[in-house]
Design an enzyme around this catalytic site. Sequence first.
Site, PDB file in Angstrom:
ATOM      1  N   GLU A 282       0.813  -1.228   0.000  1.00 43.96           N
ATOM      2  CA  GLU A 282       0.000   0.000   0.000  1.00 43.96           C
ATOM      3  C   GLU A 282       0.841   1.271   0.000  1.00 43.96           C
ATOM      4  OE1 GLU A 282      -2.942  -0.426   3.105  1.00 43.96           O
ATOM      5  OE2 GLU A 282      -3.830  -2.178   2.154  1.00 43.96           O
TER       6      GLU A 282
ATOM      7  N   GLU B 220      -5.612  -8.160  -0.918  1.00 45.99           N
ATOM      8  CA  GLU B 220      -5.988  -7.940   0.493  1.00 45.99           C
ATOM      9  C   GLU B 220      -7.425  -7.446   0.517  1.00 45.99           C
ATOM     10  OE1 GLU B 220      -3.245  -5.793   3.164  1.00 45.99           O
ATOM     11  OE2 GLU B 220      -5.010  -5.176   4.322  1.00 45.99           O
TER      12      GLU B 220
END
Length: 671
Positions: free
Chosen positions: A185, A261
Amino acid sequence: MELREPAVVVALALVLVLALCPPLCSSQTYVLTEAHGLGRTFDGVGGLSGGGATSRLLVNYAEPYRSQILDYLFKPNFGASLQILKVEIGGDAQTTDGTEPSHMHYENDENYFRGYEWWLMKEAKKRNPNITLMSLPWAFPGWVGHGKNWPYDFPDITAAYVVNWILGAKQYHDLDIQYVGIWNERNYDSKYIKLLRYTLDKSGLETVSIVASDNLWEPIVLSLLLDPELSRAVDVIGAHYPGTNTVKDALKTQKKLWSSEDYSTFNDEVGGGCWARILNQNYVNGLMTATISWNLVASYYSDLPFGRDGLMTAEEPWSGNYEVESPIWITAHTTQFTQPGWTYLQTVGHLAQGGSYVALTDGKGNLTVVIETMTHDHSVCIRPPLPSFNVTSQNATFQLKGSFASIKELQVWKSQFNFKTKKSSFFEKLAPLKLLDGSFTLELAEDEVYTFTTITTGQKGSYPDSPPSARFPKVYEDHFNVRTPPFSEAPYFADQTGVFEYYINMTDPGPHVFTLRQVVTERPVTWVADADQTISVIGDYQWENLTVTCDVFMESVRTGGVFIAARVDKGGQSVRSAKGVFFWVFADGTYKVTNDLAGETVLAEGQSGTRAYGWHTLSLTVKGQYAVGLLNGYPLWKNAVVLSPKNGWAAIGTHSFELAQFDNFAVVAEY
Ligand SMILES: *[C@@H]1O[C@H](CO)[C@@H](O)[C@H](O)[C@H]1NC(C)=O
Ligand SMILES: *[C@@H]1O[C@H](CO)[C@@H](O)[C@H](O)[C@H]1NC(C)=O
Ligand SMILES: *[C@@H]1O[C@H](CO)[C@@H](O)[C@H](O)[C@H]1NC(C)=O
Ligand SMILES: *[C@@H]1O[C@H](CO)[C@@H](O)[C@H](O)[C@H]1NC(C)=O
Ligand SMILES: *[C@@H]1O[C@H](CO)[C@@H](O)[C@H](O)[C@H]1NC(C)=O
Ligand SMILES: *[C@@H]1O[C@H](CO)[C@@H](O)[C@H](O)[C@H]1NC(C)=O
């Protein structure tokens, strides 16, 4: 509502439906066939350990409970029967619920026995030798960034660091890592990705695939379309929390699309509803062929951020209590009846009155159909928020065609969420369904999940209920002498900045040969904001009145500082703003009592005579609004006034990223 069966009833119902439709009924027919070609290859359903320290408490469960939990997660034909395990490549930094240790704390340091991810991968593999292993860094030790909070200025160093971890997995644990990511991320760097590919290939790891970029679809998708060399380096586009949707350009890349995810939702019944919708609709809406839950198992103190956002909960190793939650059984609806390498049919989609269906085949005649009718209110995923939609009860006829037309019998598994009565049932095996002309009709109610399959090996595994839940022991001590291999951490200590690991000082004549040592000496390339101090928390978040005692040993001459603490109220990504009662001593011969980890609110201070390279015993008692501190058994300060916080964990730590040791830790709490 019930399945219409046996076969006679199905046939009769069909006759009636045919006779009375279209004027009276709303039954819709869905054809399942491979006749016009197949869809994408299925890559599996997985769980994520890490990002960070989400499996921390699992390792400290006693047997048989620890093995039972692992069976619910990984054992084929038992529970979630996960097909993918994704783990964090520890980077010595805070990555949501704690830090995970790096295999290279320092530039010339290598150790492939730290932390618990190696152990977890081996336990998963023991149960399912076919499980797919993935890995991803969230953070890196400071030396990787040469002091900058950025891992790409020296891409060769970063690539070598990551590749070492993959080589170490093979060399020391015989684990084949099949996928590796970039930086969770955070930004990617095309030059780094290409260099990672090159370094993998050069190291004989041509079969390791790269996932990028574990963030949003864009901008990686655009980069891949514009840069053919980058496109050759990347095998899978992994997006996080895609809300079941993809973007057009992602399809244009022709790459595998994964939700690498997803979920991150409290694991009660509603959590299972969210997961059911995601597992089907990630393919129906977004053509994603793998979905990975953050997290695998909620095995961290639940007062840390995102408490209980795992497929199940195991956060009480001291009692043995664990809870198998709805997402385990929702996972089973897909995983027990498919294998990675199966193929989706093109005939998948939404149901006319809401809900969805997917169908997969092994290409050898087996068929698995998963249907979900989760309503909006009962399938709320935390992120992204869900647009409102309606699901109502409906009749649905599935017509098997092509090579599936000859299937005579399907196994039936059902889950039913009943939020009103709280009498949900999960993963129940119903009587097999006999097919006459390759079709079956269902009356589907709201909030149901069904699997229809030719696979006969499904099982709802179970163990006796785990022991009752209990609070952390009131009286607890650890002298760090007794260690449970292969773990490098002392039980229940949850590092929130820095890494605290077992240490042996062979030259110590005793009694401090076996200690716990904080080993991170430089600020890491962080993922969230680590504190400027190091800290490891332990115990019961509800603790108010308690005494914490610990022997401490500073290893930084002049600048060293260590603390013990009570009522620590924050950890995880909020660790920088942790408050509590912190009793510090410093190598310059002073002490301090502060109301916060940052050390800004000073409650008391003065001379202590403490120094580096000598052991000191600190003791801190907090009761009601008052705190007192002892040094080597003698009162050093007293009556410090503590108005808040009212409760929190006990803790140990250091004043900066510095080496320091701890021994004979003890807590006596009142409640
Ligand atoms: C592993 O994969 C092989 C080949 O697909 C399959 O035959 C076998 O049943 C799988 N084993 C397990 C435990 O899933
Ligand atoms: C389905 O899979 C099983 C193994 O699970 C296999 O034995 C069987 O031949 C396959 N095909 C059909 C049509 O059932
Ligand atoms: C859901 O149904 C209600 C009542 O029939 C209707 O008012 C609403 O517009 C519907 N919502 C959607 C998203 O279809
Ligand atoms: C489904 O079909 C049966 C039989 O025709 C009918 O009684 C029932 O009302 C239908 N249900 C729905 C929701 O349309
Ligand atoms: C190890 O123990 C010896 C003897 O007590 C001591 O002098 C030395 O500082 C210790 N070293 C570390 C790293 O703890
Ligand atoms: C903690 O001690 C204070 C002061 O004695 C008392 O008022 C309070 O009830 C105690 N809290 C607990 C949880 O025992």
